[in-house]
Design a protein around this motif. Structure first.
Motif, PDB file in Angstrom:
ATOM      1  N   ASP A 182       0.841  -1.188   0.000  1.00 48.37           N
ATOM      2  CA  ASP A 182       0.000   0.000   0.000  1.00 48.37           C
ATOM      3  C   ASP A 182       0.880   1.242   0.000  1.00 48.37           C
ATOM      4  OD1 ASP A 182      -2.583   1.462   0.442  1.00 48.37           O
ATOM      5  OD2 ASP A 182      -1.542   2.014   2.287  1.00 48.37           O
ATOM      6  N   ILE A 183       0.504   2.251  -0.767  1.00 45.57           N
ATOM      7  CA  ILE A 183       1.353   3.436  -0.915  1.00 45.57           C
ATOM      8  C   ILE A 183       1.473   4.216   0.396  1.00 45.57           C
ATOM      9  CG2 ILE A 183       0.907   3.628  -3.380  1.00 45.57           C
ATOM     10  CD1 ILE A 183      -1.077   5.844  -2.767  1.00 45.57           C
ATOM     11  N   SER A 184       0.422   4.224   1.218  1.00 45.98           N
ATOM     12  CA  SER A 184       0.477   4.958   2.484  1.00 45.98           C
ATOM     13  C   SER A 184       1.350   4.246   3.507  1.00 45.98           C
ATOM     14  CB  SER A 184      -0.932   5.154   3.043  1.00 45.98           C
ATOM     15  OG  SER A 184      -1.715   5.961   2.193  1.00 45.98           O
ATOM     16  N   SER A 185       1.215   2.926   3.595  1.00 39.13           N
ATOM     17  CA  SER A 185       2.038   2.179   4.548  1.00 39.13           C
ATOM     18  C   SER A 185       3.507   2.226   4.151  1.00 39.13           C
ATOM     19  CB  SER A 185       1.564   0.733   4.636  1.00 39.13           C
ATOM     20  OG  SER A 185       1.674   0.088   3.377  1.00 39.13           O
ATOM     21  N   TYR A 186       3.793   2.178   2.838  1.00 35.65           N
ATOM     22  CA  TYR A 186       5.182   2.295   2.400  1.00 35.65           C
ATOM     23  C   TYR A 186       5.742   3.679   2.741  1.00 35.65           C
ATOM     24  CZ  TYR A 186       9.228   2.714  -0.661  1.00 35.65           C
ATOM     25  OH  TYR A 186      10.498   2.930  -1.144  1.00 35.65           O
ATOM     26  N   LEU A 187       4.927   4.711   2.587  1.00 35.10           N
ATOM     27  CA  LEU A 187       5.390   6.057   2.911  1.00 35.10           C
ATOM     28  C   LEU A 187       5.751   6.167   4.387  1.00 35.10           C
ATOM     29  CD1 LEU A 187       5.880   9.008   2.194  1.00 35.10           C
ATOM     30  CD2 LEU A 187       3.444   9.434   2.582  1.00 35.10           C
ATOM     31  N   GLY A 188       4.883   5.633   5.266  1.00 32.62           N
ATOM     32  CA  GLY A 188       5.196   5.660   6.686  1.00 32.62           C
ATOM     33  C   GLY A 188       6.468   4.894   7.007  1.00 32.62           C
ATOM     34  N   PHE A 189       6.671   3.761   6.354  1.00 39.16           N
ATOM     35  CA  PHE A 189       7.870   2.945   6.533  1.00 39.16           C
ATOM     36  C   PHE A 189       9.127   3.714   6.130  1.00 39.16           C
ATOM     37  CE2 PHE A 189      10.886   0.018   4.501  1.00 39.16           C
ATOM     38  CZ  PHE A 189      11.178  -0.839   5.548  1.00 39.16           C
ATOM     39  N   VAL A 190       9.069   4.362   4.975  1.00 40.06           N
ATOM     40  CA  VAL A 190      10.239   5.074   4.457  1.00 40.06           C
ATOM     41  C   VAL A 190      10.555   6.315   5.292  1.00 40.06           C
ATOM     42  CG1 VAL A 190      11.074   6.425   2.502  1.00 40.06           C
ATOM     43  CG2 VAL A 190      10.025   4.214   2.112  1.00 40.06           C
ATOM     44  N   LEU A 191       9.548   7.086   5.651  1.00 40.92           N
ATOM     45  CA  LEU A 191       9.778   8.293   6.433  1.00 40.92           C
ATOM     46  C   LEU A 191      10.377   7.967   7.799  1.00 40.92           C
ATOM     47  CD1 LEU A 191       6.629  10.467   5.635  1.00 40.92           C
ATOM     48  CD2 LEU A 191       8.955  10.748   4.772  1.00 40.92           C
ATOM     49  N   LYS A 192       9.914   6.881   8.390  1.00 43.73           N
ATOM     50  CA  LYS A 192      10.467   6.474   9.676  1.00 43.73           C
ATOM     51  C   LYS A 192      11.943   6.140   9.552  1.00 43.73           C
ATOM     52  CE  LYS A 192       9.478   3.446  13.599  1.00 43.73           C
ATOM     53  NZ  LYS A 192       8.600   2.373  14.136  1.00 43.73           N
ATOM     54  N   LEU A 193      12.298   5.443   8.481  1.00 42.92           N
ATOM     55  CA  LEU A 193      13.703   5.109   8.267  1.00 42.92           C
ATOM     56  C   LEU A 193      14.530   6.349   7.955  1.00 42.92           C
ATOM     57  CD1 LEU A 193      13.605   1.781   6.213  1.00 42.92           C
ATOM     58  CD2 LEU A 193      14.321   2.095   8.576  1.00 42.92           C
ATOM     59  N   PHE A 194      14.029   7.242   7.111  1.00 51.15           N
ATOM     60  CA  PHE A 194      14.755   8.473   6.786  1.00 51.15           C
ATOM     61  C   PHE A 194      15.041   9.279   8.051  1.00 51.15           C
ATOM     62  CE2 PHE A 194      13.179   8.919   2.123  1.00 51.15           C
ATOM     63  CZ  PHE A 194      14.076   7.938   1.752  1.00 51.15           C
ATOM     64  N   PHE A 195      14.017   9.441   8.877  1.00 51.83           N
ATOM     65  CA  PHE A 195      14.188  10.211  10.109  1.00 51.83           C
ATOM     66  C   PHE A 195      15.195   9.529  11.036  1.00 51.83           C
ATOM     67  CE2 PHE A 195      12.947  11.120  14.517  1.00 51.83           C
ATOM     68  CZ  PHE A 195      13.050  12.498  14.514  1.00 51.83           C
ATOM     69  N   ALA A 196      15.094   8.204  11.163  1.00 49.28           N
ATOM     70  CA  ALA A 196      15.986   7.468  12.054  1.00 49.28           C
ATOM     71  C   ALA A 196      17.440   7.603  11.616  1.00 49.28           C
ATOM     72  CB  ALA A 196      15.573   5.997  12.111  1.00 49.28           C
ATOM     73  N   PHE A 197      17.704   7.429  10.331  1.00 52.25           N
ATOM     74  CA  PHE A 197      19.088   7.498   9.850  1.00 52.25           C
ATOM     75  C   PHE A 197      19.598   8.937   9.839  1.00 52.25           C
ATOM     76  CE2 PHE A 197      18.264   3.207   8.527  1.00 52.25           C
ATOM     77  CZ  PHE A 197      19.505   2.602   8.561  1.00 52.25           C
ATOM     78  N   GLY A 198      18.723   9.909   9.538  1.00 48.94           N
ATOM     79  CA  GLY A 198      19.156  11.299   9.574  1.00 48.94           C
ATOM     80  C   GLY A 198      19.584  11.722  10.959  1.00 48.94           C
ATOM     81  N   ILE A 199      18.806  11.341  11.989  1.00 54.08           N
ATOM     82  CA  ILE A 199      19.157  11.676  13.367  1.00 54.08           C
ATOM     83  C   ILE A 199      20.375  10.884  13.832  1.00 54.08           C
ATOM     84  CG2 ILE A 199      18.348  11.628  15.755  1.00 54.08           C
ATOM     85  CD1 ILE A 199      17.087  13.805  14.038  1.00 54.08           C
ATOM     86  N   THR A 200      20.444   9.609  13.437  1.00 55.85           N
ATOM     87  CA  THR A 200      21.558   8.754  13.869  1.00 55.85           C
ATOM     88  C   THR A 200      22.896   9.288  13.378  1.00 55.85           C
ATOM     89  OG1 THR A 200      20.165   6.784  13.931  1.00 55.85           O
ATOM     90  CG2 THR A 200      22.533   6.441  13.681  1.00 55.85           C
ATOM     91  N   PHE A 201      22.930   9.830  12.196  1.00 53.82           N
ATOM     92  CA  PHE A 201      24.184  10.338  11.645  1.00 53.82           C
ATOM     93  C   PHE A 201      24.664  11.611  12.344  1.00 53.82           C
ATOM     94  CE2 PHE A 201      25.737   8.348   7.581  1.00 53.82           C
ATOM     95  CZ  PHE A 201      25.064   7.145   7.763  1.00 53.82           C
ATOM     96  N   GLU A 202      23.887  12.125  13.302  1.00 57.17           N
ATOM     97  CA  GLU A 202      24.316  13.276  14.091  1.00 57.17           C
ATOM     98  C   GLU A 202      25.132  12.854  15.312  1.00 57.17           C
ATOM     99  OE1 GLU A 202      23.813  16.279  13.115  1.00 57.17           O
ATOM    100  OE2 GLU A 202      22.357  15.935  11.518  1.00 57.17           O
ATOM    101  N   ILE A 203      25.367  11.565  15.488  1.00 59.66           N
ATOM    102  CA  ILE A 203      26.074  11.081  16.677  1.00 59.66           C
ATOM    103  C   ILE A 203      27.468  11.705  16.837  1.00 59.66           C
ATOM    104  CG2 ILE A 203      27.154   9.016  17.671  1.00 59.66           C
ATOM    105  CD1 ILE A 203      24.727   7.434  16.836  1.00 59.66           C
ATOM    106  N   PRO A 204      28.301  11.795  15.783  1.00 63.48           N
ATOM    107  CA  PRO A 204      29.614  12.433  15.984  1.00 63.48           C
ATOM    108  C   PRO A 204      29.513  13.864  16.494  1.00 63.48           C
ATOM    109  CG  PRO A 204      29.562  11.254  13.901  1.00 63.48           C
ATOM    110  CD  PRO A 204      28.153  11.272  14.413  1.00 63.48           C
ATOM    111  N   VAL A 205      28.544  14.617  15.991  1.00 60.66           N
ATOM    112  CA  VAL A 205      28.353  15.992  16.458  1.00 60.66           C
ATOM    113  C   VAL A 205      27.941  16.004  17.922  1.00 60.66           C
ATOM    114  CG1 VAL A 205      26.982  18.093  16.158  1.00 60.66           C
ATOM    115  CG2 VAL A 205      27.800  16.845  14.157  1.00 60.66           C
TER     116      VAL A 205
END
Length: 252
Positions: A155-178
Motif C-alpha cells: 500500500d502506498i500509504s504504509s510504504y510512505l510511513g515505513f520510508v519516512l520512519k527510516l529516513f528520520f531514524a538514519f538522519g538523526i543517527t548520523f548526528e552522533i559524531p556531532v
C-alpha cells in the motif's frame, strides 16, 4: 530608584526575545511553505523517486496499491511536505543560530559554526545512506522471502510511513559524531569515559535501533552498525579536537 528602573527595563528585554523568537519561527515555517509550494506540482514524481527502490524489488506484473480512496492524493502530498521540511533544514538551523549567536562568545561561535555545517551534511548523508544502501537491501530481502502463492502489492500509504520512519531514524543517527563532540567540549563527559562505557553503548545502539526502525532484525542491524561506527568516529574527532585545543589553552 535604580531597582525600579532595572525592573521596568527587564520585561521589554524579555518581550523582545520572545518577539525575535516568534519572527524566526515564522521565517522557518515560511521557508518550508515556499519550498512546498515550489515542489507540490511534482508531488507524484517525488513519490515515484522515493518508491523506486520498492518498485525495482517487486516481482514482474505486480505494483503498489491504494487501499484508501484518498491515498493517491494525500500520500504524495504528505511526502512533499516532509521533503520540504528536510530541504528547509539548513535555513531552520540558520534561524536557530541567529537566535542564540548574540549570547555566545567569539570562541564559542568559531566552534559551533563548523558543528552546524557538519550537522547539516551528516543529516543529509544519513538520508542518502538509507535511500541508496539500506532500502534496497531491506526491500530486496522482504520481497524475496514470501511464499510463491502470495502476491505482493504494498500500500502506498504504509510504504510512505515505513520510508519516512527510516529516513528520520538514519538522519538523526548520523548526528552522533556531532553530539559526542558537543558533550566532550561542554565537559559533560570525555572520550576516556565514553570508551570505558563502550559495551553498554553497543547494547544501547541495538535497543535504540529497535525503537527507531520497523520491527525486524535486519532494519535494526542496518541502523545499529552505522550508529556504532559513527560513535567511534565521534570519539576520534573529539580526541583530535581536544589535542588541538590543549596547546592553545597552554599558550593563553
Amino acid at each position: 530608584m535604580t531597582n525600579e528602573n532595572s525592573e521596568s527595563q527587564s520585561p521589554p528585554g524579555f518581550i523582545g526575545h520572545l518577539v525575535e523568537l516568534r519572527n524566526r519561527l515564522v521565517h522557518a515555517i515560511l521557508s518550508i511553505l515556499i519550498i512546498f509550494i515550489a515542489l507540490v506540482y511534482f508531488a507524484n514524481d517525488i513519490y515515484g523517486f522515493v518508491a523506486a527502490p520498492l518498485i525495482s524489488s517487486l516481482p514482474e506484473g505486480t505494483s503498489m496499491i491504494a487501499t484508501d480512496v484518498t491515498s493517491p492524493f494525500f500520500a504524495p502530498f504528505k511526502l512533499t511536505l516532509f521533503v520540504s521540511l528536510f530541504l528547509a533544514f539548513p535555513f531552520i538551523l540558520h534561524q536557530i543560530w541567529g537566535f542564540i549567536a548574540p549570547g555566545l562568545y567569539k570562541n564559542e561561535k568559531r566552534m559551533l559554526i563548523p558543528v552546524l555545517i557538519s550537522s547539516i551534511l551528516l543529516f543529509y548523508s544519513g538520508i542518502a545512506f538509507c535511500y541508496f544502501i539500506v532500502l534496497p537491501i531491506i526491500l530486496g530481502f522482504f520481497t524475496g522471502v514470501g511464499p510463491d502463492m502470495m502476491t505482493l502489492s504494498p500500500d502506498i500509504s504504509s510504504y510512505l510511513g515505513f520510508v519516512l520512519k527510516l529516513f528520520f531514524a538514519f538522519g538523526i543517527t548520523f548526528e552522533i559524531p556531532v553530539a559526542i563532540m558537543l558533550l566532550c567540549w561542554s565537559g559533560a563527559t570525555d572520550t576516556q569515559s565514553l570508551k570505558e562505557k563502550r559495551p553498554y553503548i553497543v547494547v544501547g545502539a541495538f535497543v535504540v535501533a529497535m525503537f527507531l526502525t520497523p520491527p525486524d532484525i535486519l532494519s535494526q542491524t542496518l541502523l545499529a552498525i552505522p550508529m556504532l561506527a559513527l560513535f567511534e568516529l565521534g570519539l576520534i574527532l573529539a580526541s583530535f579536537s581536544n589535542k588541538k585545543q590543549e596547546p592553545t589553552e597552554q599558550e593563553n
